[in-house]
Design a protein around this motif. Structure first.
Motif, mmCIF file in Angstrom:
data_model
loop_
_atom_site.group_PDB
_atom_site.id
_atom_site.type_symbol
_atom_site.label_atom_id
_atom_site.label_comp_id
_atom_site.label_asym_id
_atom_site.label_seq_id
_atom_site.Cartn_x
_atom_site.Cartn_y
_atom_site.Cartn_z
ATOM 1 N N GLY A 3 0.790 -1.221 0.000
ATOM 2 C CA GLY A 3 0.000 0.000 0.000
ATOM 3 C C GLY A 3 0.820 1.268 0.000
ATOM 4 N N CYS A 4 0.138 2.358 0.307
ATOM 5 C CA CYS A 4 0.780 3.672 0.383
ATOM 6 C C CYS A 4 1.454 3.834 1.737
ATOM 7 C CB CYS A 4 -0.264 4.767 0.217
ATOM 8 S SG CYS A 4 -1.548 4.410 -0.998
ATOM 9 N N MET A 61 3.308 1.965 3.438
ATOM 10 C CA MET A 61 4.696 1.522 3.553
ATOM 11 C C MET A 61 5.648 2.723 3.517
ATOM 12 S SD MET A 61 6.754 -1.054 1.057
ATOM 13 C CE MET A 61 7.135 0.060 -0.278
ATOM 14 N N HIS A 76 4.415 6.285 3.172
ATOM 15 C CA HIS A 76 3.848 7.507 3.757
ATOM 16 C C HIS A 76 3.448 7.324 5.218
ATOM 17 C CE1 HIS A 76 3.763 9.830 0.031
ATOM 18 N NE2 HIS A 76 3.475 8.690 -0.582
ATOM 19 N N ALA A 131 9.124 10.015 1.987
ATOM 20 C CA ALA A 131 7.777 10.272 1.478
ATOM 21 C C ALA A 131 7.109 11.355 2.337
ATOM 22 C CB ALA A 131 6.947 8.992 1.522
ATOM 23 N N ILE A 150 0.893 13.317 3.439
ATOM 24 C CA ILE A 150 -0.117 13.459 2.381
ATOM 25 C C ILE A 150 -1.531 13.489 2.949
ATOM 26 C CG2 ILE A 150 1.268 12.535 0.497
ATOM 27 C CD1 ILE A 150 -0.269 9.855 0.913
ATOM 28 N N ALA A 207 -4.576 15.152 0.968
ATOM 29 C CA ALA A 207 -4.185 15.387 -0.430
ATOM 30 C C ALA A 207 -5.408 15.309 -1.340
ATOM 31 C CB ALA A 207 -3.134 14.370 -0.869
ATOM 32 N N ARG A 209 -3.595 15.911 -6.749
ATOM 33 C CA ARG A 209 -2.249 15.659 -6.225
ATOM 34 C C ARG A 209 -1.924 14.180 -6.252
ATOM 35 N NH1 ARG A 209 -1.480 18.332 -0.542
ATOM 36 N NH2 ARG A 209 0.337 16.986 -0.435
ATOM 37 N N VAL A 210 -2.919 13.355 -5.873
ATOM 38 C CA VAL A 210 -2.691 11.908 -5.879
ATOM 39 C C VAL A 210 -2.432 11.428 -7.308
ATOM 40 C CG1 VAL A 210 -3.747 9.650 -5.466
ATOM 41 C CG2 VAL A 210 -3.977 11.476 -3.759
ATOM 42 N N LEU A 228 0.979 9.675 -8.719
ATOM 43 C CA LEU A 228 0.969 8.308 -9.247
ATOM 44 C C LEU A 228 1.659 8.249 -10.604
ATOM 45 C CD1 LEU A 228 -2.617 7.151 -8.226
ATOM 46 C CD2 LEU A 228 -0.469 6.185 -7.405
ATOM 47 N N VAL A 240 5.831 10.224 -9.639
ATOM 48 C CA VAL A 240 6.777 9.715 -8.649
ATOM 49 C C VAL A 240 7.155 8.279 -9.028
ATOM 50 C CG1 VAL A 240 7.159 9.180 -6.205
ATOM 51 C CG2 VAL A 240 5.769 11.174 -6.843
ATOM 52 N N ALA A 250 8.772 5.909 -7.636
ATOM 53 C CA ALA A 250 8.552 4.878 -6.620
ATOM 54 C C ALA A 250 7.085 4.470 -6.532
ATOM 55 C CB ALA A 250 9.038 5.374 -5.260
ATOM 56 N N MET A 251 6.207 5.309 -7.064
ATOM 57 C CA MET A 251 4.766 5.033 -6.967
ATOM 58 C C MET A 251 4.173 4.521 -8.264
ATOM 59 S SD MET A 251 3.684 8.310 -4.674
ATOM 60 C CE MET A 251 2.015 8.253 -5.303
ATOM 61 N N ARG A 271 4.259 1.844 -9.867
ATOM 62 C CA ARG A 271 3.762 0.463 -9.996
ATOM 63 C C ARG A 271 2.306 0.333 -9.604
ATOM 64 N NH1 ARG A 271 4.211 -2.069 -4.876
ATOM 65 N NH2 ARG A 271 5.152 -0.652 -3.379
HETATM 66 C C1 HEC Z 1 7.712 3.254 -2.479
HETATM 67 C C2 HEC Z 1 7.326 4.396 -1.649
HETATM 68 C C3 HEC Z 1 5.982 5.058 -1.899
HETATM 69 C C4 HEC Z 1 4.761 4.439 -1.982
HETATM 70 C C5 HEC Z 1 4.445 2.962 -1.834
HETATM 71 C C6 HEC Z 1 3.794 5.502 -2.189
HETATM 72 N N1 HEC Z 1 4.426 6.711 -2.258
HETATM 73 FE FE1 HEC Z 1 3.533 8.528 -2.520
HETATM 74 N N2 HEC Z 1 5.372 9.422 -2.567
HETATM 75 C C7 HEC Z 1 6.566 8.789 -2.311
HETATM 76 C C8 HEC Z 1 7.652 9.759 -2.408
HETATM 77 C C9 HEC Z 1 9.140 9.448 -2.186
HETATM 78 C C10 HEC Z 1 7.050 10.998 -2.711
HETATM 79 C C11 HEC Z 1 7.737 12.357 -2.909
HETATM 80 C C12 HEC Z 1 8.278 12.448 -4.306
HETATM 81 C C13 HEC Z 1 8.876 13.791 -4.595
HETATM 82 O O1 HEC Z 1 8.678 14.744 -3.833
HETATM 83 O O2 HEC Z 1 9.530 13.872 -5.623
HETATM 84 C C14 HEC Z 1 5.613 10.749 -2.798
HETATM 85 C C15 HEC Z 1 4.666 11.728 -3.080
HETATM 86 C C16 HEC Z 1 3.296 11.546 -3.006
HETATM 87 C C17 HEC Z 1 2.314 12.583 -3.182
HETATM 88 C C18 HEC Z 1 2.594 14.040 -3.515
HETATM 89 C C19 HEC Z 1 2.664 14.857 -2.267
HETATM 90 C C20 HEC Z 1 2.614 16.343 -2.609
HETATM 91 O O3 HEC Z 1 3.314 17.091 -1.940
HETATM 92 O O4 HEC Z 1 1.882 16.728 -3.517
HETATM 93 C C21 HEC Z 1 1.089 12.022 -3.020
HETATM 94 C C22 HEC Z 1 -0.263 12.714 -3.100
HETATM 95 C C23 HEC Z 1 1.301 10.610 -2.765
HETATM 96 N N3 HEC Z 1 2.650 10.356 -2.765
HETATM 97 C C24 HEC Z 1 0.293 9.673 -2.570
HETATM 98 C C25 HEC Z 1 0.497 8.287 -2.513
HETATM 99 C C26 HEC Z 1 -0.566 7.299 -2.515
HETATM 100 C C27 HEC Z 1 -2.049 7.627 -2.554
HETATM 101 C C28 HEC Z 1 0.033 6.083 -2.493
HETATM 102 C C29 HEC Z 1 -0.633 4.705 -2.560
HETATM 103 C C30 HEC Z 1 -1.468 4.446 -3.725
HETATM 104 C C31 HEC Z 1 1.469 6.302 -2.429
HETATM 105 N N4 HEC Z 1 1.709 7.653 -2.455
HETATM 106 C C32 HEC Z 1 2.432 5.298 -2.353
HETATM 107 C C33 HEC Z 1 6.757 7.451 -2.041
HETATM 108 C C34 HEC Z 1 5.770 6.483 -2.074
#
Ligand code: HEC
Length: 77
Positions: free
Chosen positions: A15-16, A18, A20, A32, A35, A38, A42-43, A47, A50, A52-53, A55
């Motif tokens: 999931g997210c 892990m 966030h 991370a 959020i 959010a 933004r989400v 997706l 980023v 890392a996201m 997949r």
């Molecule tokens: C493998 C790690 C990882 C996972 C899993 C992950 N994220 Fe993230 N996410 C990040 C990172 C690292 C950033 C910041 C990237 C950057 O600033 O360049 C980020 C950024 C974001 C942002 C942007 C925040 C902003 O300031 O606008 C959002 C929204 C977000 N993630 C939502 C999610 C959601 C919803 C999920 C699950 C579906 C998820 N993330 C899963 C690592 C992850």
């Protein structure tokens, strides 16, 4: 799956949360960000943008459910 389940378990069980954190406050892994609250825009942007996201393959309904869950977390003290 509910938004909470998706947030905690989507995409193979991690999931997210892990990265966030289970409260979406950020910092669990890979720096991370917090959020909570959010928006859908933004989400969606994250997706796509980023690496890392990237997949995650989520339907519109799943994204909406996660956004609703993030709004709920934003209300918690
Ligand atoms: C493998 C790690 C990882 C996972 C899993 C992950 N994220 Fe993230 N996410 C990040 C990172 C690292 C950033 C910041 C990237 C950057 O600033 O360049 C980020 C950024 C974001 C942002 C942007 C925040 C902003 O300031 O606008 C959002 C929204 C977000 N993630 C939502 C999610 C959601 C919803 C999920 C699950 C579906 C998820 N993330 C899963 C690592 C992850």
């Amino acid at each position: 799956m509910s938004g909470r389940e998706l947030f905690e378990k989507a995409a193979g069980g991690t999931g997210c949360a892990m990265c966030h954190g289970v409260n979406a406050r950020g910092g669990a892994q890979l720096s991370a960000p917090d959020i909570r609250g959010a928006t859908e825009d933004r989400v969606r942007a994250a997706l796509v943008g980023v690496v890392a996201m990237s997949r995650f393959k989520l339907s519109d309904a799943e994204i909406a459910a996660i956004v609703a869950h993030l709004a709920e977390l934003n209300k918690a003290p």
